[in-house]
Design a protein around this motif. Structure first.
Motif, PDB file in Angstrom:
ATOM      1  N   ASP A 157       0.383   2.518   3.021  1.00  0.00           N
ATOM      2  CA  ASP A 157       1.161   3.213   4.037  1.00  0.00           C
ATOM      3  C   ASP A 157       2.286   4.020   3.388  1.00  0.00           C
ATOM      4  O   ASP A 157       3.158   3.460   2.727  1.00  0.00           O
ATOM      5  N   PRO A 158       2.307   5.353   3.572  1.00  0.00           N
ATOM      6  CA  PRO A 158       3.322   6.167   2.906  1.00  0.00           C
ATOM      7  C   PRO A 158       4.740   5.950   3.413  1.00  0.00           C
ATOM      8  O   PRO A 158       5.698   6.370   2.762  1.00  0.00           O
ATOM      9  N   THR A 159       4.916   5.293   4.577  1.00  0.00           N
ATOM     10  CA  THR A 159       6.267   5.062   5.090  1.00  0.00           C
ATOM     11  C   THR A 159       6.945   3.872   4.434  1.00  0.00           C
ATOM     12  O   THR A 159       8.108   3.589   4.729  1.00  0.00           O
ATOM     13  N   LEU A 160       6.245   3.175   3.562  1.00  0.00           N
ATOM     14  CA  LEU A 160       6.875   2.103   2.778  1.00  0.00           C
ATOM     15  C   LEU A 160       7.674   2.775   1.656  1.00  0.00           C
ATOM     16  O   LEU A 160       7.280   2.784   0.499  1.00  0.00           O
ATOM     17  N   SER A 161       8.801   3.324   2.018  1.00  0.00           N
ATOM     18  CA  SER A 161       9.551   4.177   1.100  1.00  0.00           C
ATOM     19  C   SER A 161      10.553   3.388   0.273  1.00  0.00           C
ATOM     20  O   SER A 161      11.026   2.320   0.662  1.00  0.00           O
TER      21      SER A 161
END
Length: 539
Positions: free
Chosen positions: A127-131
């Motif tokens: 998931d790219p929102t796991l920043s």
């Protein structure tokens, strides 16, 4: 990737403490793992991590005098159970967490990791929102879907399709992955025409209804972003609905390659269903070490020690254990003491079976995080090194095509050279050029066995004809004017359109939409703006 066939895995690395402070290197470091035992990714990751722990303990050059001990807990694909399992292992003095596989679980445990300053290293949560900004203790030893969707958008652009239909599982992994694809397509002046979410526990009826509705739309290019599915349910239904023909394009993210690799060889019926599908696979360079491990895995399968074929996430899991081990080794060499402190707020909480008041903050968490960020070694999956966003430095993607019941490699993609028939590591830096002129892939066989690139769209049926705005003018009516008492149009421009339509080699249902009242000339600027904005209610 997510519900791939791997187990949402959380591996916790900790130490048994006889006191809160060590004056010498610890004798034992506990390595815990939380994962869904009955999943595609988990079955391979468990065996790979156990192999890595064994190799670390047998290597005299790392963690001298300290042994890794492996402890497991089953998350059962549940955020709740995964969080409970994390707390159980954190009570034992964990100094790092490997995992999880699931992005939803990673979101929850990242908050816990932040609170207790415990580094969290995932090998499969994409998931790219796991920043890094929101979760400073989260690192990713796998490629983010932000990166994968750039590859997918380039693939769509490479074949010159303009619109796609996105099918995805309706969770953090699916929604945020498709959102990243939307952003990447927008950069290339392309778009997702329709987003079709599936329930996490989708069934055949859900798929059938969704695909039937999608056929009313014009685009025939589908991007499928779901979890590993050995039964290939979506493609099975698509075949029954005659949607695996030469009129259709099916593109899959790396869930498909993980499924195929994990169950190789697939049954003939499964591969027949996938005829013409094109997918992505995380690229792992060939090496002597990788070939040796693949051979070793084959022996473990023969001996019943492994129940799944090896896939890319298994390689990532193996390398992640080594990355954590190297970081702990460097930490112990410099500091020796591993200390934990009580959190005053947790101490004030009433005791429970989970014993939250006994959880401690890892005093050296920030230092161990720095050691992890300094990681740089060549593993089974390639170069293991983190960038400034705390994602693995990517090696790119393989582009695969299923044809004649076999998986064929048609090329590679990297963010520096785009598409090539050569692996990214074999392309010299001076040859890197990210333009269409230098892009190349081998021949693809599309659904239906066609070698010709599908058009990727169909004219909508008569219920959704092409709607053409025509100025209903008060002057120059010989060019275009509305017939009295109906919506039919006539005139020189109308005749030209009808003749031009005869040259098109397929049927184009259409309907003229008069714009204006016929008593005064309409504003052309308004008409053009409405077309650009796709506004039709006033036409």
């Amino acid at each position: 990737m997510e519900h791939f066939g791997f187990l949402p895995m959380i591996v916790l690395v900790g130490v048994f403490l006889t006191g809160s402070v060590y004056s010498r290197s610890p004798a034992v470091v506990n390595v815990g793992a939380i994962f869904t035992q009955n999943s595609v990714i988990g079955r391979a990751a468990k065996v790979a991590m156990e192999a890595a722990v064994s190799d670390v303990n047998a290597d005299p050059t790392i963690l001298k005098g300290t042994k890794l001990r492996f402890i497991t807990d089953d998350a059962n694909c549940s955020v709740f159970l995964g969080s409970v399992g994390a707390f159980r292992l954190l009570e034992k003095g964990v100094v790092a967490i490997i995992g999880p596989q699931s992005s939803a679980i990673a979101h929850m445990i990242s908050e816990i990791a932040n609170g207790l300053q415990v580094p969290l290293v995932s090998y499969a949560a994409t998931d790219p929102t796991l920043s890094a900004l929101q979760f400073p203790f989260f690192l990713r030893n796998t490629q983010s879907d932000a990166f994968q969707m750039a590859a997918m958008a380039d693939l769509i652009d490479f074949y010159e399709w303009k619109e796609v239909i996105a099918i995805f599982v309706d969770d953090d992994y699916g929604r945020n992955g498709i959102s990243a694809l939307d952003d990447e397509l927008h950069k290339r002046a392309l778009k997702i025409a329709q987003k079709l979410p599936l329930a996490i526990q989708f069934d055949l009826d859900n798929i059938t209804d969704m695909l039937n509705k999608s056929r009313l739309l014009g685009p025939r290019v589908y991007v499928v972003h779901v979890g590993p599915d050995p039964k290939m349910r979506l493609f099975t239904i698509a075949q029954k609905l005659q949607m695996m023909t030469s009129n259709y394009v099916w593109l899959a993210t790396d869930w498909l390659s993980v499924t195929l690799d994990s169950f190789s060889p697939m049954t003939e019926s499964s591969l027949q269903i996938l005829q013409g599908v094109v997918g992505l696979r995380q690229h792992t360079p060939e090496s002597i070490r990788k070939r040796a491990f693949v051979s070793r895995w084959g022996k473990m399968l023969d001996e019943g020690l492994a129940s799944s074929e090896l896939n890319t996430y298994g390689l990532n899991a193996y390398d992640t254990v080594w990355a954590v081990a190297h970081s702990i080794d460097n930490f112990v060499k410099e500091h020796r003491n591993i200390t934990f402190s009580f959190n005053d707020k947790l101490l004030k909480m009433n005791p429970s079976k989970i014993q939250l008041n006994k959880l401690k903050v890892f005093d050296g968490g920030s230092i161990l995080l720095e050691k992890l960020l300094e990681t740089s070694f060549t593993g089974l999956s390639g170069q293991v090194q983190f960038n400034q966003d705390r994602n693995i430095v990517s090696g790119g993607y393989d582009v695969i095509n299923i044809d004649q019941m076999a998986v064929h490699m048609v090329g590679y993609w990297s963010n520096s050279s785009g598409f090539s028939v050569l692996p990214p590591e074999n392309i010299k830096s001076e040859e890197n050029s990210y333009s269409h002129l230098h892009q190349k892939l081998n021949m693809v066989t599309w659904p239906g066995g066609s070698m010709e690139r599908p058009r990727g769209w169909e004219i909508a049926d008569n219920e959704r004809p092409l709607r053409i705005g025509v100025p209903n003018r008060a002057s120059f009516v010989e060019f275009a004017t509305k017939l009295h008492n109906n919506l039919n149009m006539q005139g020189y421009c109308i005749d030209l359109f009808i003749e031009a339509r005869k040259l098109v080699p397929y049927d184009v249902p259409y309907r003229f939409e008069p714009f204006g009242d016929g008593h005064s000339n309409p504003n052309y600027d308004n008409l053009v703006k409405m077309v650009a904005d796709e506004v039709s209610k006033n036409i």
